[in-house]
Design an enzyme around this catalytic site. Structure first.
Site, mmCIF file in Angstrom:
data_model
loop_
_atom_site.group_PDB
_atom_site.id
_atom_site.type_symbol
_atom_site.label_atom_id
_atom_site.label_comp_id
_atom_site.label_asym_id
_atom_site.label_seq_id
_atom_site.Cartn_x
_atom_site.Cartn_y
_atom_site.Cartn_z
ATOM 1 N N SER A 113 0.818 -1.209 0.000
ATOM 2 C CA SER A 113 0.000 0.000 0.000
ATOM 3 C C SER A 113 0.855 1.262 0.000
ATOM 4 O O SER A 113 1.573 1.522 -0.948
ATOM 5 C CB SER A 113 -0.955 -0.024 1.198
ATOM 6 O OG SER A 113 -1.858 1.039 1.155
ATOM 7 N N ASP A 170 -3.086 6.408 -3.556
ATOM 8 C CA ASP A 170 -1.954 5.807 -2.854
ATOM 9 C C ASP A 170 -1.361 4.690 -3.714
ATOM 10 O O ASP A 170 -1.795 4.459 -4.845
ATOM 11 C CB ASP A 170 -2.360 5.306 -1.466
ATOM 12 C CG ASP A 170 -3.264 4.085 -1.512
ATOM 13 O OD1 ASP A 170 -3.918 3.862 -2.545
ATOM 14 O OD2 ASP A 170 -3.333 3.350 -0.514
ATOM 15 N N ASP A 219 -1.373 1.387 -3.930
ATOM 16 C CA ASP A 219 -2.130 0.287 -4.529
ATOM 17 C C ASP A 219 -3.515 0.713 -5.007
ATOM 18 O O ASP A 219 -4.307 -0.115 -5.448
ATOM 19 C CB ASP A 219 -2.235 -0.904 -3.567
ATOM 20 C CG ASP A 219 -3.081 -0.613 -2.336
ATOM 21 O OD1 ASP A 219 -3.141 0.556 -1.917
ATOM 22 O OD2 ASP A 219 -3.670 -1.557 -1.787
ATOM 23 N N ASP A 252 -6.282 2.010 -3.537
ATOM 24 C CA ASP A 252 -7.571 1.864 -2.854
ATOM 25 C C ASP A 252 -7.972 3.116 -2.086
ATOM 26 O O ASP A 252 -9.132 3.258 -1.688
ATOM 27 C CB ASP A 252 -7.575 0.631 -1.933
ATOM 28 C CG ASP A 252 -6.529 0.668 -0.835
ATOM 29 O OD1 ASP A 252 -5.719 1.624 -0.794
ATOM 30 O OD2 ASP A 252 -6.514 -0.271 -0.011
#
Length: 484
Positions: free
Chosen positions: A131, A272, A274, A276
């Site tokens: 992430s 961000d 990744d 999400d």
């Protein structure tokens, strides 16, 4: 739950150590109840590649995950980190070795993999990502067959399998094939939930700060589908995140702000690593907090769907209840963490879920944080109302929130919380400590992914909020000095 500084070390003799405390060895195969929930943090398993996330550990945890899922096919995806393709291959090979078929989706945003897991009929999904963590980190996020992150209880089941080393036995070798439909399925699903005709008619100009991350594979395609003119920042996927880092924060989004102003764009958005989570910039170049943008979207959706349910964490704004009450809607609070919110949304059949950090969930699409779905909802709101983003924000009741962090171990954080409990009468210790101070509140909780604790606050003015945060930051610093 372990922080990266306390992450589990997996050596060749499978000696598992946290700090100086040995919890389990391969020879004894003993483990205690306290050793559970040591692998999974607030959001998946994370650690430094080849230090915490050794190849041996990834192999073994993959066997545990495969044993938990029991059968395939399992969908595998990864973000743009340098180590992600390597880890994805290890996961697939490990699952194949116990007879489980896999499909490799390649580089995709986390919410795209989660949506495809459910929509394309997989038994589960595995996303290789850390992430927003720095480039040297990586991790593993799991999606159940319903496309939502596995529950805390299931995380414990996977850990129990891992520590016991009792893997599923495969009677044949599984196969790994490609899955080419993840992005197309994802974008189509998002578009189906908004009024694309109205959005296209507005001919929005949108600035996408892709942060060198995984939404570069999907968000520009979505904007094209919705007839937007897009301006791209940090669009090259790069595991070192050279543009502005992997986490969008007000301090690193000045270029997003200036680009919105220079192109007279209607909206800016930053994702961000990744994909999400998302942070918005209004047409005036103002960066919006995750809390405020979530509230304005929640208000829009509840007006269209009165009597709905909203799930959010303890550390998000108290305005949530005020907004929900206007449409006879209900607010349900959870511990901090997307898993807590997502998994509570499912049985509650909640319309909306969100975290204060820019993680917004739309139940009609999928009960997970989704940066591109959030963008589409914002465009739908602007197209429906005819107002600008700043005008929409001005309609919200006034309240001010912020957050900060300080370095500490989990043990030090626990001592800080214990000392704060002694000094206050009204508090909630469901997750860390939330101190209730009339119209104001302060919350302190240890991070589940980093060797830090976070402090959150809310007040009725920016001046009062700054005074509140300053007072408690000094108080915490004093406590830490005393316990060293």
């Amino acid at each position: 739950m372990a922080t990266p500084a306390m992450m589990l070390k997996f050596h060749t003799n499978l000696l598992l150590t946290i700090g100086n405390q040995t919890l389990i060895t391969h020879k004894s195969k003993q483990f205690t109840k306290n050793s559970l929930a040591r692998l999974f943090g607030t959001n998946g398993i994370r650690g430094v590649f080849l230090e915490d996330l050794t190849l041996e550990f990834v192999h073994d945890i993959s066997l545990a995950i495969g044993t938990f899922f029991r059968r395939g096919p399992i969908l595998i995806g990864h973000d743009g980190r340098d180590s992600s393709p390597v880890l994805a291959k290890i996961v697939c090979s490990s699952l194949n070795s116990i007879g489980i078929d896999c499909k490799m989706g390649g580089l995709v945003p986390t919410p795209a993999l989660e949506f495809a897991t459910r929509n394309l009929g997989y038994s589960g999904g595995i996303m290789i990502t850390a992430s927003h963590n720095p480039p040297k980190y990586n991790g593993i996020k799991l999606a159940a067959s319903d496309g939502v992150e596995v529950s805390r209880e299931d995380e414990l089941r996977i850990e129990k399998i891992y520590f016991a080393k009792k893997w599923k036995k495969g009677y044949k070798i599984g196969r790994t094939d490609r899955e080419p439909q993840i992005i197309s399925s994802y974008v189509k699903g998002i578009v189906s939930h908004v009024n694309s005709k109205k959005i296209k008619a507005r001919k929005f100009k949108v600035v996408l700060d892709l942060g060198n991350g995984a939404q570069a594979a999907a968000a520009p395609i979505l904007c094209k589908e919705l007839g937007c003119k897009t301006f791209l920042l940090n669009e090259k996927i790069d595991g070192q995140f050279p543009g502005r880092g992997s986490e969008p924060t007000p301090s690193n989004l000045s270029k997003l702000s200036s680009t919105v102003l220079n192109h007279k764009a209607d909206l800016g958005i930053a994702f961000d690593g990744d994909g999400d989570r998302s942070i918005f910039c209004d047409e005036k170049g103002q960066i919006l907090t995750g809390d405020r943008s979530a509230l304005v979207l929640t208000n829009h959706l509840l007006q269209k769907n009165p009597g709905s349910k909203v799930v959010t964490c303890l550390n998000s704004s108290n305005l949530t209840e005020q907004i929900a009450s206007m449409t006879s809607s209900k607010v349900i609070r959870t511990k901090v963490g997307s898993v807590e919110v997502s998994r509570r949304m499912v049985p509650e059949k909640a319309l909306v879920g969100f975290e204060e950090n820019g993680g917004f969930m739309y139940g009609k699409h999928n009960q997970v944080r989704d940066g591109s779905m959030t963008l589409a909802l914002a465009l739908d709101m602007l197209a429906s109302s005819g107002r600008s983003m700043s005008e929409e924000m001005d309609l919200l009741p006034k309240s001010y929130t912020t957050k900060d962090k300080f370095s500490c171990t989990r043990e030090q954080a626990r001592k800080v919380i214990s000392e704060l409990k002694k000094e206050h009468k009204r508090y909630d210790t469901t997750d860390g400590i939330k101190i209730l101070l009339g119209k104001e509140w302060i919350m302190v909780r240890p991070s589940g992914t980093e060797p830090i604790a976070r402090i959150y606050g809310e007040s009725d003015s920016q001046e009062n909020l700054e005074l509140l945060m300053s007072r408690y930051t000094k108080k915490i610093k004093s406590i830490l000095e005393r316990i060293h």
